[in-house]
Structures are given as structure tokens and as C-alpha cells.
Design a protein around this motif. Structure first.
Motif, short mmCIF file in Angstrom:
data_model
loop_
_atom_site.label_atom_id
_atom_site.label_comp_id
_atom_site.label_asym_id
_atom_site.label_seq_id
_atom_site.Cartn_x
_atom_site.Cartn_y
_atom_site.Cartn_z
N ASP A 51 0.80 -1.23 0.00
CA ASP A 51 0.00 0.00 0.00
C ASP A 51 0.83 1.27 0.00
OD1 ASP A 51 -2.18 -1.61 -0.02
OD2 ASP A 51 -2.75 -1.29 2.07
N SER A 52 1.82 1.38 0.89
CA SER A 52 2.62 2.61 0.99
C SER A 52 3.46 2.82 -0.26
CB SER A 52 3.51 2.56 2.23
OG SER A 52 4.40 1.45 2.18
N GLU A 54 2.69 1.67 -3.31
CA GLU A 54 1.76 2.03 -4.38
C GLU A 54 1.34 3.50 -4.28
OE1 GLU A 54 -2.43 0.45 -6.38
OE2 GLU A 54 -1.73 -0.39 -4.46
N LYS A 55 1.12 3.97 -3.07
CA LYS A 55 0.73 5.37 -2.87
C LYS A 55 1.83 6.32 -3.33
CE LYS A 55 -0.64 8.70 0.69
NZ LYS A 55 -0.87 8.93 2.14
N SER A 56 3.09 5.98 -3.01
CA SER A 56 4.21 6.83 -3.41
C SER A 56 4.36 6.88 -4.93
CB SER A 56 5.51 6.31 -2.78
OG SER A 56 5.47 6.44 -1.38
N ASP A 58 1.92 6.46 -7.10
CA ASP A 58 0.77 7.22 -7.60
C ASP A 58 1.02 8.73 -7.49
OD1 ASP A 58 -0.63 4.94 -8.22
OD2 ASP A 58 -1.82 4.93 -6.37
N GLU A 59 1.74 9.15 -6.46
CA GLU A 59 1.99 10.57 -6.23
C GLU A 59 2.81 11.21 -7.34
OE1 GLU A 59 3.76 10.73 -2.39
OE2 GLU A 59 1.85 10.58 -1.31
#
Length: 264
Positions: A51-52, A54-56, A58-59
């Protein structure tokens, strides 16, 4: 260990690869990153959740899409030993062409070449941040990224103002032969950088695939300047040069925005 695969639709050249590497540097659970630039695929080897990470990704707004995740039996991953040397080589090539295109662009009155020189500078910033932030703290990396990003935006804004001035002022016809000749050299340089970076990863990738060249935004820009040069000659107008210059300046600002995201 887990293996998660992403499609990165805007991963057009090795500079995007380095942006992703810098963004994920030091993240908990990250083991290894594998990049397939021609197919725009990123494979992440990691422990625990994704999750973390993937979030980075996406940013960065590179059009990332989660494809799959599975348990990997791979226990040993060899990192390239010559990565720093390779980065120095491509940095030197990009910075050399930044200077060459900037000088010839100003002399030949071509905003297309000037804009493309800033795109080369943008790639140089990415490789430079990768090199100079190695072994440094996260704070240092963010400071370098912020400085590079704002400087890039400043140069792009100056370029936009000059394009507007030329649109509204007296027409100065660029030297179309210089535009084409320098862009052909830049096209070769971009292909060479992509080849060097791909070759450094494994012996199996030593032979450059044709698809590698044409996935790169940098190469598309070079072809755009060549076409603009032909249109300048055919139409006897500077408008094609100003149009391609504007398009490239927009891409430069987008690249600067991605670099600035690293500083957050």
C-alpha cells in the motif's frame, strides 16, 4: 518475499525510472525494483504490504496501474555494480546536448531547439539528483530536488515569455537546416542513452530492440523539432517552430512538477 507488478503508462525513458527509484528510496519493506521501459512495466520485490509503495508511485502522476501481486521464490537479487558509472555517462551526454542545443537554438533563432535543450537539462537534473543524493539523507535529496524543480520551472517560464514575444512581434525565421541537423544528433544521443541504460541491466538486454527507441518522449520531441524545421522551410514561417517550442516547454514544466513531488 512478494512480487508486485505495475504498468506505468508515462514511463517513457530512463529519467522516469530514476524518478521512481528516488521516490521509493529507503521505503520500509522494499527489496528491489525491476524496470521494463519498452513495455512500461515496473516489478517491485518487497516484504509485507504494498500500500505505501503504491501510494508513493501514484503521487508521481506517471499513470501507474496495479496489475498483480504474488509470492516470489526468488531469494537472491543482484544489483547492477556499474550503476553509478552509467548514470555519469548519460548525465554527461544529456548535459552536453543541453549546452549544444541551447547555443545553436539561440544562434539559429529556434525556440524548438531551446525548448528541447531544457528537456535535456531536465533529464540531467534527474540523473544528477540520483548521483549526488546517493549516500545522503532524505532531507538532502529533497532539497536538491526542490532546487532543480524550481530552476526548471523558471527557465520554462522565460521560454514561454519569449515564445509569446515572437508570436506577437516581428517574425524571425529560424535556420531550418540547423534545427534538423542538431535534432538528428539529439535523436541519436537519446537512443544511445536508452541503449546504455538498458544494456547495463543484463546481458540479455544488450541488443537494443526497435521498440525501445520509440517509447521515449525525448525521441518524439526530437522528431517533432525535425518536422517543425521542415515546415519552417516549406511554409517560410516561424510558427511551426514556436508551436513545437510551446509543446516542449509544457512537457518541461510537467517534468519539473514531478521532480518537485520528490521534495515533499
Amino acid at each position: 518475499m512478494n512480487k508486485t507488478v505495475f504498468e506505468i503508462s508515462k514511463m517513457d525513458c530512463p529519467s522516469e525510472e530514476n524518478l521512481i527509484r528516488m521516490k521509493l528510496d529507503g521505503m520500509t519493506g522494499l527489496v528491489h525494483l525491476e524496470f521494463d521501459i519498452p513495455n512500461r512495466i515496473l516489478t517491485v520485490f518487497h516484504h509485507g504490504g504494498i500500500d505505501s509503495i503504491e501510494k508513493s508511485i501514484d503521487e508521481l502522476n506517471l499513470g501507474s496501474t496495479f496489475l498483480s501481486t504474488e509470492t516470489s521464490d526468488q531469494t537472491e537479487i543482484k544489483e547492477p555494480t556499474n550503476q553509478k558509472k552509467v548514470l555519469w555517462i548519460v548525465l554527461a551526454i544529456n548535459f552536453t546536448f543541453f549546452i549544444l542545443e541551447m547555443i545553436t537554438g539561440l544562434v539559429s533563432k529556434s525556440m524548438g531547439l531551446v525548448a528541447d535543450s531544457l528537456d535535456m537539462l531536465a533529464d540531467s537534473f534527474v540523473y544528477g539528483i540520483s548521483l549526488f543524493a546517493v549516500g545522503g539523507s532524505l532531507v538532502r535529496k529533497k532539497q536538491i530536488a526542490k532546487l532543480a524543480g524550481y530552476f526548471q520551472v523558471f527557465l520554462a517560464v522565460v521560454g514561454f515569455v519569449e515564445v509569446l514575444r515572437r508570436f506577437l512581434g516581428a517574425e524571425h525565421l529560424p535556420n531550418f537546416s540547423t534545427m534538423i541537423a542538431i535534432s538528428v544528433l539529439a535523436l541519436i544521443a537519446n537512443g544511445l542513452c536508452l541503449y546504455i541504460l538498458q544494456k547495463s541491466k543484463s546481458k540479455e538486454e544488450a541488443h537494443m530492440k526497435a521498440s525501445m527507441i520509440f517509447t521515449s518522449n525525448d525521441v518524439i520531441i526530437n522528431l517533432g523539432v525535425i518536422v517543425a524545421g521542415l515546415l519552417v522551410h516549406w511554409l517560410n514561417s516561424n510558427k511551426p517552430d514556436l508551436i513545437i517550442g510551446t509543446i516542449v516547454f509544457v512537457l518541461v514544466v510537467q517534468g519539473a512538477w514531478r521532480i518537485l513531488k520528490l521534495s515533499k
